[in-house]
Enzyme design. Sequence first.
Site, PDB file in Angstrom:
ATOM      1  N   ASP A 179      80.565 -62.736  12.700  1.00 20.48           N
ATOM      2  CA  ASP A 179      79.216 -62.265  12.376  1.00 20.48           C
ATOM      3  C   ASP A 179      79.478 -60.962  11.631  1.00 20.48           C
ATOM      4  O   ASP A 179      79.857 -59.958  12.248  1.00 20.48           O
ATOM      5  CB  ASP A 179      78.411 -62.012  13.641  1.00 20.48           C
ATOM      6  N   HIS A 180      79.324 -60.981  10.317  1.00 20.67           N
ATOM      7  CA  HIS A 180      79.858 -59.837   9.573  1.00 20.67           C
ATOM      8  C   HIS A 180      79.134 -58.531   9.894  1.00 20.67           C
ATOM      9  O   HIS A 180      79.651 -57.456   9.617  1.00 20.67           O
ATOM     10  CB  HIS A 180      79.909 -60.129   8.060  1.00 20.67           C
ATOM     11  N   HIS A 242      72.800 -61.901  13.172  1.00 23.08           N
ATOM     12  CA  HIS A 242      73.012 -60.482  12.845  1.00 23.08           C
ATOM     13  C   HIS A 242      72.105 -59.545  13.652  1.00 23.08           C
ATOM     14  O   HIS A 242      72.564 -58.583  14.248  1.00 23.08           O
ATOM     15  CB  HIS A 242      72.751 -60.225  11.359  1.00 23.08           C
TER      16      HIS A 242
HETATM   17  C1  BG6 Z   1      74.161 -63.263   5.244  1.00 24.15           C
HETATM   18  C2  BG6 Z   1      72.940 -64.056   4.921  1.00 24.15           C
HETATM   19  O1  BG6 Z   1      74.722 -63.668   6.468  1.00 24.15           O
HETATM   20  O2  BG6 Z   1      73.809 -61.893   5.335  1.00 24.15           O
HETATM   21  C3  BG6 Z   1      72.315 -63.590   3.617  1.00 24.15           C
HETATM   22  O3  BG6 Z   1      73.271 -65.432   4.826  1.00 24.15           O
HETATM   23  C4  BG6 Z   1      72.046 -62.110   3.681  1.00 24.15           C
HETATM   24  O4  BG6 Z   1      71.124 -64.291   3.328  1.00 24.15           O
HETATM   25  C5  BG6 Z   1      73.296 -61.368   4.122  1.00 24.15           C
HETATM   26  O5  BG6 Z   1      71.658 -61.699   2.376  1.00 24.15           O
HETATM   27  C6  BG6 Z   1      73.007 -59.911   4.351  1.00 24.15           C
HETATM   28  O6  BG6 Z   1      74.203 -59.231   4.562  1.00 24.15           O
HETATM   29  P1  BG6 Z   1      74.362 -57.714   4.157  1.00 24.15           P
HETATM   30  O7  BG6 Z   1      75.731 -57.362   4.628  1.00 24.15           O
HETATM   31  O8  BG6 Z   1      74.188 -57.651   2.672  1.00 24.15           O
HETATM   32  O9  BG6 Z   1      73.277 -56.999   4.871  1.00 24.15           O
END
Ligand code: BG6
Length: 494
Positions: A179-180, A242
């Site tokens: 989960d980045h 997230h």
């Molecule tokens: C991803 C989603 O996991 O996270 C995208 O699939 C979203 O739709 C993105 O834009 C948002 O990540 P960050 O790091 O740009 O906030």
Amino acid sequence: MQTENSCIVIFGASGDLTHRKLIPALYNLFKIGRLGEHFSVLGVARSELNDETFRQKMREALIKNEDTTDETLDEFCRHLYYQAVNTADAADYAKLVPRLADLHHQYQTDGNTLYYMSTPPSLYGVIPECLAAHGLNTEENGWKRIIVEKPFGYDEKTAQVLDVQIHRFFEEHQIYRIDHYLGKETVQNLLVLRFSNGWFEPLWNRNFIDYVEITGAESIGVEERGGYYDGSGAMRDMFQNHLLQVLAMVAMEPPAIINADSMRDEVAKVMHCLRPLTQEDVEHNLVLGQYIAGDVNGERVKGYLEEKGVPADSRTETYMALRCEIENWRWAGVPFYVRTGKRLPARVTEIVIHFKTTPHPVFSQNAPENKLIIRIQPDEGISMRFGLKKPGAGFEAKEVSMDFRYADLAGAQVLTAYERLLLDAMKGDATLFARTDAVHAAWQFVQPILDYKANGGRIHEYEAGTWGPVAADKLIARQGKVWRKPSGLMKKKV
Ligand code: BG6
């Protein structure tokens, strides 16, 4: 610190994530010396590329997106290899056996292998089985770990099926569910802020906190991902993973020690303590929305239904706001307002802790609220807001702020989320990866929202470039509050 020598096998090597995130992350780690020399990357996909053509493609992607120098680029690209495999056909994985043996021998990587499934989710259950058909999952000869990209399932049932499929061939300690958001420096900083300072923890509970706001706003639309997004929506794309992980970091108890198990025990406890959503909740404490055409930062943009890959009658939500509660001693009765959406006026992820006001307003009826704003991105930092006397006659209070900005930390080398998480997986540290129990609890929690949608629940329109449907303002207004408009958090340092 160096990582354990390994070969990183990326399934879905011709896909978008590989170009945009994984290869750049590995390149940057290489550039700053975190990968050493004993590593190789084997791209795997159906396309008939070879090592040279794959290197060429990755090189182009790096030149386009990264700050590169010819020398490091050449050196890095020499570590890249490619093997065409029909990823749905177990027999075809036989090609990987000699390929991996050669690479391990060449780079002295002792059989250590990190598999990264960056493919369509339909292959997440298939790849482990195909690897196992050739003994590529066993740890007799070096460790084997597998990273699973989100979405981990489509709902609770499919997540369970997927778990069973993967667990047949990989043990839990080998599985890394990415989960980045957990890889973001500012999300981890939340834990340090909370648990290494004497001030915050005594106040961090229902006695002092009035409510908590969590916003994950994006100004972009669905871009080229209409097909994927339409089957997902804001709930599955951002909320279930997230934002619930961020909420868990805000709400968790201090872990006994910092290691993968105790950290993830605390996260799982929060997920289990989320008050189950009732019919009344989904009708009154939930707002789903979909953007129509509008102006975002001065640019005219289309509505969701006109986006490429989106059916003209789609009911997929691109916005979601929810009021939820956590049923435990620390948080009982404290509302958590969480919202996320595409085509909002700004890209901003932030947490606002709203503290209760003084028991009696001595100086003025409109004393400023005390709040702590934790900006996850962009313009990462923390801002404390409180009241001080307005200069001049009388005792009127005005809001002032004390701010910290990450950008002011001279020389800090902040890894991006994918850099951090890839490094952790190579080191065998699963602390920042989602554990199966938390993932299931999160799916369980959101099931009533999925049911509400499936049963024709209302999807409100909102104009692109606005902060979402009016219904979301009404939702928070029921408690006499308004959503924070998150622009211009930090005053620039003068
Ligand atoms: C991803 C989603 O996991 O996270 C995208 O699939 C979203 O739709 C993105 O834009 C948002 O990540 P960050 O790091 O740009 O906030």
